[in-house]
Design an enzyme around this catalytic site. Structure first.
Site, PDB file in Angstrom:
ATOM      1  N   ASP A   1       0.875  -1.162   0.000  1.00 44.56           N
ATOM      2  CA  ASP A   1       0.000   0.000   0.000  1.00 44.56           C
ATOM      3  C   ASP A   1       0.920   1.221   0.000  1.00 44.56           C
ATOM      4  OD1 ASP A   1      -2.091   1.750  -0.033  1.00 44.56           O
ATOM      5  OD2 ASP A   1      -3.197   0.815   1.598  1.00 44.56           O
TER       6      ASP A   1
HETATM    7  C1  BGC Z   1      -4.946   3.300  -0.246  1.00 39.86           C
HETATM    8  C2  BGC Z   1      -4.970   2.282  -1.369  1.00 39.86           C
HETATM    9  C3  BGC Z   1      -4.764   2.982  -2.692  1.00 39.86           C
HETATM   10  C4  BGC Z   1      -3.419   3.701  -2.645  1.00 39.86           C
HETATM   11  C5  BGC Z   1      -3.048   4.401  -3.931  1.00 39.86           C
HETATM   12  C6  BGC Z   1      -3.738   4.225  -0.313  1.00 39.86           C
HETATM   13  O1  BGC Z   1      -3.949   5.352   0.463  1.00 39.86           O
HETATM   14  O2  BGC Z   1      -4.996   2.648   0.994  1.00 39.86           O
HETATM   15  O3  BGC Z   1      -6.184   1.570  -1.359  1.00 39.86           O
HETATM   16  O4  BGC Z   1      -4.822   2.081  -3.749  1.00 39.86           O
HETATM   17  O5  BGC Z   1      -3.476   4.671  -1.616  1.00 39.86           O
HETATM   18  O6  BGC Z   1      -3.771   5.553  -4.109  1.00 39.86           O
END
Ligand code: BGC
Length: 733
Positions: free
Chosen positions: A233
């Site tokens: 993540d």
């Molecule tokens: C989120 C993810 C997301 C990623 C990219 C994170 O803050 O938890 O689900 O895909 O950002 O934007």
């Protein structure tokens, strides 16, 4: 490209080039190696459609006119359809648009279990039941990946709250992990053959999930045979050595110091300084690159014909609208107030700010720059046409104070701050100075609410029908923040109560992504409809349901508890907990708890009404192979539509062991089918229960087991309404 060729490619890559491939070189891409024909790997959010484009190293919108795209129903809406075909169609559309926008991986779907109704990201997930999640995630993944695009199922694993999301350490039993939290991921890997998995921000038993040996190497790769890419993540990596060794392939983050990422310069330094065995390190890096090249190869990124995709295709709107329609859940319809008769309604009052609000741009990384979004108000106007007068009154005042994802960095997007937002919060009392400022705001809010309330009550008097559209917004259903309680904001309970006094026939419609507390008025309301963030066609789909153009067929993918205080995570476990959070409720999540512990709910899991009536009877079962290793049990029953309209029912089969040796939930969902029937039609339905329908996870042998014995098969309309039962015996094989 053959495996050999991939090995040859790896042999030609320099260490620097390999490092470039395993970490972000932009917020949504890695580096390619041009001299060898390896393109950069491009990703994009997310679960509700393909997100707008950002500058490579700044959270600034590109701001051009070409990144508008389709806004899909959120995952809780999709789960509420209980329709595998629509899950496939939704995945197919998402993959096609991702490819159309030039992406290689779409960061979707999100499938974390709804452990607590307060989790801010519930709208991005598919509810509380591991079987329903598994059945829906597989077709979504298959649909996406038909387009030469990788899906990325997230967030692996136990990412069930936003409060302290970057640090919180989950304590959960092995059994609950295996029975509740992992099955959706396992199905996506084994049956869906998904090519991407995103690690979760949180820790599990002391280690961050993005570099968790047991999760990523042992369970995902060794046990389930995952062959795709694991991606962190954004900002979920905290340790270079663990990231190197424990099964992470690509590190991504939200900061633009790309060379300083854990798997960038620090990794090279670690090897040079001899802090890790060089041979091991180089082999691990090769393994990551191999996973990436394998996926690129399967997506035809290295050679061959690659699907081009397309986006905003006019022809795709029909499936979007059908998903929106089938997601809407009719929760109450006493006195047959619904459907409204469009021939009789000459003056319609629509009350509630959500009638007039577009939700696509909110929620965090699931935001969408929608090509369009039909609001409920617009949908109603579109449907009624010129012969009816539609009067709109906001009813309550929404001043948008709650949006924590709003930009504070000046960069144009709250994601820039997402690693500093107190690592995720619960909506709590603000600091004193903020409180003073918000005292003013609160006063203003109260005054406005009073004014709007009076206007709505006045207008209700001479309308032919009154439709209230309220609920939540992405100030509440949002990444980065959990809700403090299940109450409707902006004094909506008062407004609904007052409206019902004047007009008991008011149709209450809520738009939200997670359960809300309806106790203030549920006994007084006659007609109650729940809609989700149902995508760009959501408003017209809702209008079609209200006026009977579509017969509602959605079913709740999660229990609506009376109050959050009844939720098992609060009663038996902790939510949101402290630095550690104990999942003391164990396997008793959602209906498994309410059923077993006999706790009253507002609406049970699987609940939803129709404008017609279905009768299900005659459940019978046949054990195909009469041993605990049985290949399965064939279950049949008859279903009739005894009403006067065509419609769809969702037959649910729950399994309950009669005399369990170990503590089990009262029953568990193990099969379902959405069945469309014409008025007066009867059909025989046959479903198969595989061995998994009877297993539990045995912590001693660390494996799923079946006990010989008698099992009840319950034919049900929802978790609290069983209509027929049969019993089978499984013998020791
Ligand atoms: C989120 C993810 C997301 C990623 C990219 C994170 O803050 O938890 O689900 O895909 O950002 O934007």
């Amino acid at each position: 490209m053959t495996k050999d060729k991939i090995e040859k490619l790896i042999a030609q890559l320099t260490l620097q080039e390999k490092i470039g491939m395993i970490h972000g070189d932009g917020f949504f891409k890695t580096k390619g190696v041009e001299r060898l024909g390896i393109p950069p790997f491009k990703t994009s959010d997310g679960p509700r459609g393909v997100r707008k484009d950002f500058e490579n190293a700044a959270w600034k919108d590109i701001g051009l006119s070409y990144d508008y795209s389709s806004y899909l129903p959120c995952n809780s809406a999709l789960a509420a359809t209980w329709n595998r075909e629509l899950a496939y169609a939704t995945g197919k559309l998402l993959g096609k648009e991702a490819r159309g926008r030039g992406k290689d991986m779409i960061l979707a779907p999100g499938i974390n279990i709804m452990r607590s109704p307060l989790c801010g990201r519930s709208f991005e997930y598919m509810g509380e039941d591991p079987y329903l999640v598994s059945e829906m995630v597989v077709p979504v993944v298959q649909g996406i990946e038909e387009n030469d695009v990788s899906a990325c199922v997230k967030h692996f694993a136990v990412n069930n709250q936003e409060t302290r999301r970057l640090e919180v350490d989950v304590e959960v039993s092995e059994r609950a992990l295996r029975e509740i939290y992992l099955p959706g991921f396992e199905a996506a890997v084994k049956r869906g053959k998904v090519k991407g998995i995103m690690g979760a921000y949180n820790k599990l038993h002391g280690t961050h999930c993005c570099h968790h040996e047991e999760l990523l190497n042992k369970i995902l790769r060794e046990e389930w045979g995952f062959e795709g890419i694991t991606i962190s993540d954004w900002g979920g990596v905290h340790d270079t050595k663990e990231a190197l060794l424990n099964g992470l392939d690509i590190e991504m983050s939200v900061t633009s110091d790309f060379d300083a990422y854990y798997m960038a310069d620090p990794l090279i330094r670690m090897i040079e300084d001899g802090e890790v065995d060089k041979k091991t390190a180089l082999a691990k890096i090769d393994e990551k690159v191999r996973h990436i090249l394998n996926v690129m190869n399967k997506l035809h990124m290295l050679d061959g014909e690659r699907s081009a995709g397309s986006y905003n295709d006019y022809n795709d709107k029909a499936s979007l609208r059908q998903t929106a329609r089938e997601s809407i859940v009719l929760l109450k319809n006493d006195k047959d107030i619904l459907p409204l008769d469009r021939k009789k309604v000459r003056k319609l009052l629509v009350v509630g700010e959500n009638a007039n609000r577009q939700h696509a741009p909110g929620g965090g990384s699931a935001e969408i720059k929608a090509l369009y979004e039909i609001t409920p108000l617009m949908g109603i106007e579109m449907l009624l046409g010129g012969n009816a007068e539609v009067v709109y009154k906001p009813g309550y005042y929404n001043d948008d104070v709650g949006n924590i994802w709003a930009d504070t960095s000046g960069e144009g997007n709250g994601q820039a701050d997402s690693l500093n937002q107190d690592s995720g919060t619960t909506q709590a009392s603000p600091e004193p100075e903020v409180q003073a400022a918000s005292e003013e705001k609160r006063k203003h809010q109260k005054e406005m609410n009073e004014k709007y309330l009076q206007e709505a009550l006045e207008a209700a008097k001479d309308a032919d029908a009154v439709v209230f559209v309220g609920g939540l917004t992405h100030d509440y259903d949002t990444e980065g923040q959990d809700r403090a309680d299940m109450k409707l904001p902006y004094e909506q309970d008062r407004l609904i109560t007052e409206l019902l006094k004047v007009r008991p026939d008011t149709v209450v419609t809520l738009v939200a992504g997670s359960p809300v507390d309806v106790s203030a008025w549920i006994d007084d309301v006659n007609a109650f409809v729940f809609s989700w963030y149902a995508g760009m066609e959501g408003g017209i789909a809702l209008a079609e349901v209200l006026f009977g153009e579509y017969n509602p067929s959605g079913r709740l993918p999660e229990t609506f508890p009376v109050s959050e205080k009844d939720c098992p995570a609060m009663v038996l476990g902790e939510f949101p907990g402290g630095d550690k959070v104990s999942y003391g409720e164990d396997i008793f999540v959602g209906y498994r708890y309410y059923d077993t512990y006999d706790v009253a709910t507002a609406f049970p899991f699987g609940y939803g009404l129709s404008y017609t009536e279905f009768v299900m009877t005659g459940i019978r079962a046949e054990v195909i192979e009469d041993t605990v290793q049985s290949k399965g049990v064939k279950v049949s029953f008859d279903i009739s539509n005894i009403g006067r309209r065509a419609g769809a029912a969702v037959a649910q089969i729950y399994v309950a062991e009669k005399f369990p040796r170990i503590k089990k939930a009262a029953k568990e969902l193990k099969a379902f089918e959405k069945i469309y029937l014409e008025a007066g039609e009867t059909r025989e339905v046959t479903l198969m229960l595989e061995r998994e329908a009877f297993t539990y996870y045995d912590e001693e042998s660390h494996s799923f087991q079946v006990d010989a014995g008698n099992y009840m098969l319950l034919l049900a309309k929802n978790a609290e309404e069983i209509v027929d039962i049969t019993e089978i015996e499984l013998k020791v094989g």
